[in-house]
Design a protein around this motif. Structure first.
Motif, PDB file in Angstrom:
ATOM      1  N   GLY A   1     -19.158   4.949  -4.401  1.00  0.00           N
ATOM      2  CA  GLY A   1     -18.558   4.226  -3.279  1.00  0.00           C
ATOM      3  C   GLY A   1     -17.405   3.323  -3.676  1.00  0.00           C
ATOM      4  N   ILE A   2     -16.604   3.751  -4.657  1.00  0.00           N
ATOM      5  CA  ILE A   2     -15.491   2.938  -5.143  1.00  0.00           C
ATOM      6  C   ILE A   2     -14.329   3.010  -4.159  1.00  0.00           C
ATOM      7  CG2 ILE A   2     -13.890   2.556  -7.049  1.00  0.00           C
ATOM      8  CD1 ILE A   2     -15.863   4.017  -8.866  1.00  0.00           C
ATOM      9  N   GLU A   3     -13.791   1.851  -3.796  1.00  0.00           N
ATOM     10  CA  GLU A   3     -12.660   1.821  -2.875  1.00  0.00           C
ATOM     11  C   GLU A   3     -11.354   2.063  -3.611  1.00  0.00           C
ATOM     12  OE1 GLU A   3     -13.069  -2.037  -1.069  1.00  0.00           O
ATOM     13  OE2 GLU A   3     -14.196  -1.210   0.628  1.00  0.00           O
ATOM     14  N   ALA A   4     -10.406   2.650  -2.914  1.00  0.00           N
ATOM     15  CA  ALA A   4      -9.109   2.948  -3.503  1.00  0.00           C
ATOM     16  C   ALA A   4      -8.262   1.679  -3.580  1.00  0.00           C
ATOM     17  CB  ALA A   4      -8.384   4.007  -2.685  1.00  0.00           C
ATOM     18  N   GLU A   5      -7.618   1.473  -4.718  1.00  0.00           N
ATOM     19  CA  GLU A   5      -6.790   0.282  -4.911  1.00  0.00           C
ATOM     20  C   GLU A   5      -5.605   0.283  -3.941  1.00  0.00           C
ATOM     21  OE1 GLU A   5      -4.373  -2.022  -8.514  1.00  0.00           O
ATOM     22  OE2 GLU A   5      -5.366  -0.104  -8.878  1.00  0.00           O
ATOM     23  N   ASP A   6      -5.391  -0.848  -3.283  1.00  0.00           N
ATOM     24  CA  ASP A   6      -4.313  -1.070  -2.312  1.00  0.00           C
ATOM     25  C   ASP A   6      -4.520  -0.326  -0.992  1.00  0.00           C
ATOM     26  OD1 ASP A   6      -2.923  -2.786  -4.004  1.00  0.00           O
ATOM     27  OD2 ASP A   6      -1.777  -1.153  -4.909  1.00  0.00           O
TER      28      ASP A   6
ATOM     29  N   ASP B   1      -7.828   0.031   0.166  1.00  0.00           N
ATOM     30  CA  ASP B   1      -9.167  -0.357   0.612  1.00  0.00           C
ATOM     31  C   ASP B   1      -9.129  -1.077   1.955  1.00  0.00           C
ATOM     32  OD1 ASP B   1      -7.759  -2.390  -0.588  1.00  0.00           O
ATOM     33  OD2 ASP B   1      -9.500  -3.376  -1.432  1.00  0.00           O
ATOM     34  N   GLN B   2      -7.981  -1.675   2.285  1.00  0.00           N
ATOM     35  CA  GLN B   2      -7.869  -2.366   3.570  1.00  0.00           C
ATOM     36  C   GLN B   2      -7.947  -1.404   4.749  1.00  0.00           C
ATOM     37  OE1 GLN B   2      -3.766  -3.879   4.249  1.00  0.00           O
ATOM     38  NE2 GLN B   2      -3.228  -2.866   2.322  1.00  0.00           N
ATOM     39  N   PHE B   3      -7.732  -0.126   4.477  1.00  0.00           N
ATOM     40  CA  PHE B   3      -7.852   0.898   5.522  1.00  0.00           C
ATOM     41  C   PHE B   3      -9.194   1.633   5.431  1.00  0.00           C
ATOM     42  CE2 PHE B   3      -3.287   0.672   4.375  1.00  0.00           C
ATOM     43  CZ  PHE B   3      -2.818   0.110   5.555  1.00  0.00           C
ATOM     44  N   GLY B   4     -10.080   1.152   4.568  1.00  0.00           N
ATOM     45  CA  GLY B   4     -11.379   1.783   4.417  1.00  0.00           C
ATOM     46  C   GLY B   4     -11.360   3.075   3.620  1.00  0.00           C
TER      47      GLY B   4
ATOM     48  N   TRP C   1       0.811  -1.212   0.000  1.00  0.00           N
ATOM     49  CA  TRP C   1       0.000   0.000   0.000  1.00  0.00           C
ATOM     50  C   TRP C   1       0.848   1.268   0.000  1.00  0.00           C
ATOM     51  CZ3 TRP C   1       1.610   2.616   4.213  1.00  0.00           C
ATOM     52  CH2 TRP C   1       2.110   1.871   5.278  1.00  0.00           C
ATOM     53  N   SER C   2       2.151   1.124   0.267  1.00  0.00           N
ATOM     54  CA  SER C   2       2.990   2.312   0.424  1.00  0.00           C
ATOM     55  C   SER C   2       3.096   3.121  -0.866  1.00  0.00           C
ATOM     56  CB  SER C   2       4.384   1.916   0.906  1.00  0.00           C
ATOM     57  OG  SER C   2       5.044   1.108  -0.054  1.00  0.00           O
ATOM     58  N   VAL C   3       3.156   2.444  -2.009  1.00  0.00           N
ATOM     59  CA  VAL C   3       3.261   3.155  -3.286  1.00  0.00           C
ATOM     60  C   VAL C   3       1.988   3.954  -3.540  1.00  0.00           C
ATOM     61  CG1 VAL C   3       3.537   2.899  -5.769  1.00  0.00           C
ATOM     62  CG2 VAL C   3       4.839   1.429  -4.225  1.00  0.00           C
ATOM     63  N   ALA C   4       0.836   3.303  -3.296  1.00  0.00           N
ATOM     64  CA  ALA C   4      -0.438   3.995  -3.489  1.00  0.00           C
ATOM     65  C   ALA C   4      -0.572   5.177  -2.538  1.00  0.00           C
ATOM     66  CB  ALA C   4      -1.596   3.014  -3.295  1.00  0.00           C
ATOM     67  N   LEU C   5      -0.152   4.985  -1.289  1.00  0.00           N
ATOM     68  CA  LEU C   5      -0.238   6.073  -0.314  1.00  0.00           C
ATOM     69  C   LEU C   5       0.665   7.237  -0.701  1.00  0.00           C
ATOM     70  CD1 LEU C   5      -1.276   7.185   2.359  1.00  0.00           C
ATOM     71  CD2 LEU C   5       0.591   5.979   3.514  1.00  0.00           C
TER      72      LEU C   5
END
Length: 210
Positions: free
Chosen positions: A144-149, A151-154, A70-74
């Motif tokens: 309500g689309i979740e963010a890729e990578d 989504d585990q953090f909501g 998730w770090s790259v996405a963040l």
């Protein structure tokens, strides 16, 4: 009002510093983890007596690195927030470059008139993008689309995209302030950075030192 303005200016600087620090820290940790576990694997393979310990540490570090996908996405999200939040900050601090060599040849009243026209164009630009991005944000909220990578953090795409209309709203406010100062004869231009003048000052300072 003055205290509120000072508070917001300090908040801008602190928030931008936070975004930069968070991007650096997340990237640093991810890179360190990805470079450490091969090292422990190599030590474990080379040193038979301590192979179990070092291989175990290598496994642990590799698991941490794999969990940080998730770090790259963040980092991308933080960079995007930095851009849209920093646009208005750049307007306030004269961080945007100005191409006004011909404008400066005109008289002061003409410069003020051209500055009003330019300011109006910037306000229209910011206003259009603010409205369009707000409609886009509403569509994302409804979807309500979740963010890729992430989504585990909501985290949803709407959470990320909210900075776009907010950023353009800040830009619009900044240009409203500039327009007011121009009309009140507090300044005659948009207050953009003059790269040529800065280069000339640096060259003069360098000559004075020698």
């Amino acid at each position: 009002m003055h205290r509120l303005r000072r508070f917001w200016e300090h908040f801008e600087e602190a928030f931008i510093a936070f975004l930069l620090a968070a991007m650096t820290l997340v990237t640093f940790v991810y890179v360190v983890l990805n470079n450490l576990y091969p090292l422990f694997y190599a030590i474990g393979d080379a040193w038979e007596g301590g192979s179990a310990l070092f291989l175990g540490i290598g496994d642990f570090l590799m698991e941490l690195a794999q969990e940080m996908v998730w770090s790259v996405a963040l980092t991308k999200v933080l960079f995007g927030w930095l851009i849209f939040f920093g646009i208005a900050y750049g307007v306030r601090t004269a961080g945007h470059l100005g191409v006004d060599a011909l404008v400066k040849l005109a008289s002061r009243p003409a410069q003020r008139l051209l500055a009003v026209i330019a300011c109006l164009c910037c306000m229209v630009y910011a206003g259009l993008f603010m409205v369009a991005s707000f409609k886009w944000l509403m569509a994302l909220i409804q979807a309500g689309i979740e963010a890729e990578d992430l989504d585990q953090f909501g985290i949803h795409l709407s959470h990320i995209a909210m900075i776009v209309p907010f950023g353009f709203a800040l830009v619009l406010i900044r240009y409203l302030e500039i327009m007011w100062r121009i009309l009140m004869r507090g300044q005659i231009n948009l207050g953009l950075a003059d790269e040529a003048a800065e280069a000339s000052k640096l060259a003069s300072h360098h000559e004075d030192q020698h």
